[in-house]
Design an enzyme around this catalytic site. Sequence first.
Site, PDB file in Angstrom:
ATOM      1  CD  GLU A  35      -3.188   0.139  -0.168  1.00  0.00           C
ATOM      2  OE1 GLU A  35      -3.036   1.381  -0.250  1.00  0.00           O
ATOM      3  OE2 GLU A  35      -3.654  -0.508  -1.095  1.00  0.00           O
ATOM      4  CG  HIS A  37       5.675   0.041  -3.404  1.00  0.00           C
ATOM      5  ND1 HIS A  37       5.745  -0.873  -2.782  1.00  0.00           N
ATOM      6  CD2 HIS A  37       7.004   0.846  -3.434  1.00  0.00           C
ATOM      7  CE1 HIS A  37       7.029  -1.385  -2.385  1.00  0.00           C
ATOM      8  NE2 HIS A  37       7.751  -0.156  -2.867  1.00  0.00           N
ATOM      9  CE  LYS A 149      10.105   1.447   5.700  1.00  0.00           C
ATOM     10  NZ  LYS A 149      10.962   1.084   4.653  1.00  0.00           N
TER      11      LYS A 149
END
Length: 287
Positions: A35, A37, A149
């Site tokens: 999810e 990406h 991230k």
Amino acid sequence: MEVIGLVEKMQQASENLRLSGKALALVPTMGFFHEGHLELMRVAKKHADIVVVSIFVNPTQFGPKEDLNTYPRDLEGDLFKAENVGVDLAFVPAVHDMYPDRFQTTVSVQKATKHLCGLSRPAHFDGVTTVVAKLFNIIKPHIAVFGQKDFQQLVVVTRMVQDLNMDVRIVGVPTVREPDGLAMSSRNSFLNPLERESALCLKKSLDLARNLVARGEFQASILIKGVKEMILSSPFTEIDYVNLCDPVSMENVQKVEGETLLALAVRVGKTRLIDNCLLSAKLLRRI
Ligand code: AMP
């Protein structure tokens, strides 16, 4: 969705799209989509007419003892997912097309790469900036989307774009997490059920630091100690680093003042995971 394998064909397709007045967004990835990406692709769609996703497990950003050969791959599944979120074009080059014989050029960001992941993965960021520069030259995107991230990667790529006057706008997307808080990552697939449970300590330790800051604790040494203790109290964990740093230079700070990045890398079993959050003394003091 069109799938292109050859560098030359991709360059031609991008050139034609640009000439027809389309705004292009690129989402560079190594595949095995989750999810996180897909969220990058959705954000890309909002910013451009055409979304290009590159899927390339880039060998030059892996160290000799790292997981290049075991890195998870699922090209068919990835193409299906990308098409479902409305991606227009997938670029899936072969290693020998990206790095032909006699390849010998590197793009290297000098300072921001010398901290955090750059210490335990010395050639990693040169691999990242080189492949991203190549992708920018091949695809010629107007914007490129990266996840927070990999915060240091976002900072390093932004630095490269500014320093080399690349005509690409970099867009950062907040980290997408599993319902229990674990940051989504292709490498989560390596975790066995006990390690998966233990890996929750990364997000919990970020929350602990946030709470400590909200209660007025700004000393880096104390915050880092609390985070490390929480991580090490979970089984199978080994800390690579826990750092509080300036979110632009990546240099360590002694105190949380203004915006500060708390970044950590932890091995859970054999799997190295990273996570981070921004802390801000000013904002939290107002709450
Ligand atoms: P990767 O395939 O792991 O190289 O990641 C490709 C892009 O997806 C990078 O810009 C990552 O920062 C981003 N990404 C990976 N995981 C997440 C996540 N959980 N949330 C948001 N972006 C992510």
